[in-house]
Write an enzyme that holds these catalytic residues in place. Structure first.
Site, mmCIF file in Angstrom:
data_model
loop_
_atom_site.group_PDB
_atom_site.id
_atom_site.type_symbol
_atom_site.label_atom_id
_atom_site.label_comp_id
_atom_site.label_asym_id
_atom_site.label_seq_id
_atom_site.Cartn_x
_atom_site.Cartn_y
_atom_site.Cartn_z
ATOM 1 N N ASP A 1 41.107 32.625 45.961
ATOM 2 C CA ASP A 1 42.232 32.905 45.064
ATOM 3 C C ASP A 1 43.527 32.393 45.707
ATOM 4 O OD1 ASP A 1 43.823 33.728 42.961
ATOM 5 O OD2 ASP A 1 43.587 35.872 43.331
ATOM 6 N N ASN B 1 46.818 28.815 34.925
ATOM 7 C CA ASN B 1 48.146 29.416 34.734
ATOM 8 C C ASN B 1 49.238 28.568 35.371
ATOM 9 O OD1 ASN B 1 47.012 30.176 37.225
ATOM 10 N ND2 ASN B 1 48.216 32.049 37.345
#
Length: 424
Positions: free
Chosen positions: A290, A92
């Site tokens: 993450d 992304n």
């Protein structure tokens, strides 16, 4: 006695226990393990513990397009500081890594800047050329809810053909599992409101849906955050699961404000404790950070407008080592989730001290703990949600036989390589 290019000596974690040993390294790989070995060069770490370095299978290094937050140079230096020698970067970015050309361009940028080895995820979108990207991508990423970037898949039906192609490729399908149809978009003034907008059923529903629609794929459910999701992922055939340190150690009651805003959200203490217990019991396959940095100025926006995400690649292993030191977690559990299983799931010859594996090692002294401080971090974003937490940072970090970090300072010049296209 055979002589190797390099011998690393110390208390080595081999087959689940520490033993005094020498690790012989040639061409960046472990070629021998014995009580005594000769080498052209030698690194003797005395009584300190030598472990396999960590693989962080979920990072966002923000390159290209958002490099004011992070890039491969700063992100990989932060990874080294935290004992991570391989990262798997998510798609992304701007532009997204959703085409063969975008994948090739990101790989070129990473190869030029990264200080650790890397793999790149490709985005699974309607019309994605899965076959063309599968030779270079370490896996595919499916976004089932809106988050940073514009990769939300409108429905699983819209990627039916692409899911079938992923299944044929044999590559893992990593899933951001939140059901967009259940996600509320009400104003939120804090972590509690953010959690209500993206509640536990939002996650559980997405897991159930993707488990049916992508049953032929090697499903990997990212950042499991809710106790209600645990029966849907733990021990399920064909499904592997990931937990993050922030979902396991932080919850909505911590006074973090926007710095604790992540997707999926921090939840209740009961959720956090359930995740910790499942991890302690060895039921999660992997832990990943993450790592999703944003600048302090961006996080200072009003809660609804502040972006979601927090840094973590630099603190994941050190904080877990502290939990080992405090006997809250078994070392074998941490090594399995941060080193061994990520290597197995994503097909990377790292994560073990064994012949044929990359010589990626961390040296730890469990007697030398210190607090996490943003001022000591290398990540470009300049903050951490773990400020003040005790941690055990590596004394040394070795990537493919090259000493890269010693006492928190970079000392090596080796460049990272693509673990897929370069055979890492």
């Amino acid at each position: 006695m055979r002589s190797t290019e390099l011998v690393v000596e110390g208390e080595c974690y081999i087959s689940g226990r520490f033993e005094r040993a020498c690790i012989g390294i040639d061409g960046g790989r472990i070629v021998a393990i014995a009580r005594n070995l000769e080498g052209e060069r030698r690194l003797d770490f005395g009584s300190r513990k030598i472990l396999p370095a960590a693989i962080d299978s979920h990072v966002h290094f923000r390159e290209p397009g958002m490099t004011h937050k992070e890039d491969f140079a700063t992100g990989s230096l932060a990874a080294l500081h935290g004992g991570v020698t391989c990262v798997l970067d998510m798609p992304n970015t701007v532009p997204p890594t959703s085409t063969p050309s975008a994948l090739a361009e990101k790989a070129e940028a990473a190869a030029a800047k990264s200080l650790v080895d890397f793999g790149l995820f490709a985005a699974l979108m309607p019309g994605a050329d899965v076959r063309a990207m599968s030779g270079r991508a370490v896996g595919f990423k499916l976004y089932m809810a809106g988050t940073t970037g514009d990769l939300l898949v409108p429905s699983l039906a819209s990627v039916e053909a692409e899911l079938a192609e992923v299944a044929r490729s044999g590559k893992p399908l990593a899933v951001h599992a939140e059901d967009e149809s259940l996600r509320r978009k009400e104003p939120a003034e804090g972590l509690d409101g953010h959690m209500r907008n993206r509640n536990g059923e939002c996650e559980a529903s997405a897991i159930r849906k993707v488990s049916r629609a992508a049953s032929g794929c090697r499903l990997h459910i990212c950042h499991v955050s809710s106790k209600d999701s645990l029966p849907l992922v733990l021990g399920q055939k064909g499904v592997t699961s990931e937990v993050t340190p922030h979902h396991m150690l932080l919850d909505r009651d911590r006074p973090l404000g926007t710095y604790g805003k992540v997707n999926p959200p921090l939840r209740t203490r009961a959720d956090r404790q359930a995740l910790f217990l499942a991890f302690k019991e060895g039921r999660f396959d992997t832990m990943a950070s993450d790592h999703a940095p944003h600048t302090i100025d961006e996080k200072k926006e009003d809660f609804d407008f502040a972006p979601s995400g927090m840094p973590g690649v630099e603190t994941m292993l050190p904080i877990m080592m502290q939990h080992v030191r405090d006997r809250h977690l078994a070392l074998a559990t941490v090594v399995r989730a941060l080193c061994e299983r990520p290597g197995e799931i994503f097909g990377i010859r790292k994560g073990r001290i064994d012949t044929g594996y990359d010589a990626d090692l961390v040296v730890v002294d469990f007697m030398e703990g210190r607090e996490v401080k943003a001022d000591d971090m290398y990540s470009k974003c300049g903050w951490t949600a773990y400020e003040g937490m005790p941690a055990v940072f590596p004394r040394a970090v070795i990537l493919r036989g090259e000493l890269m970090m010693r006492d928190g300072e970079r000392v090596g010049e080796l460049r990272g390589r693509d673990v897929v296209s370069d055979g890492g």
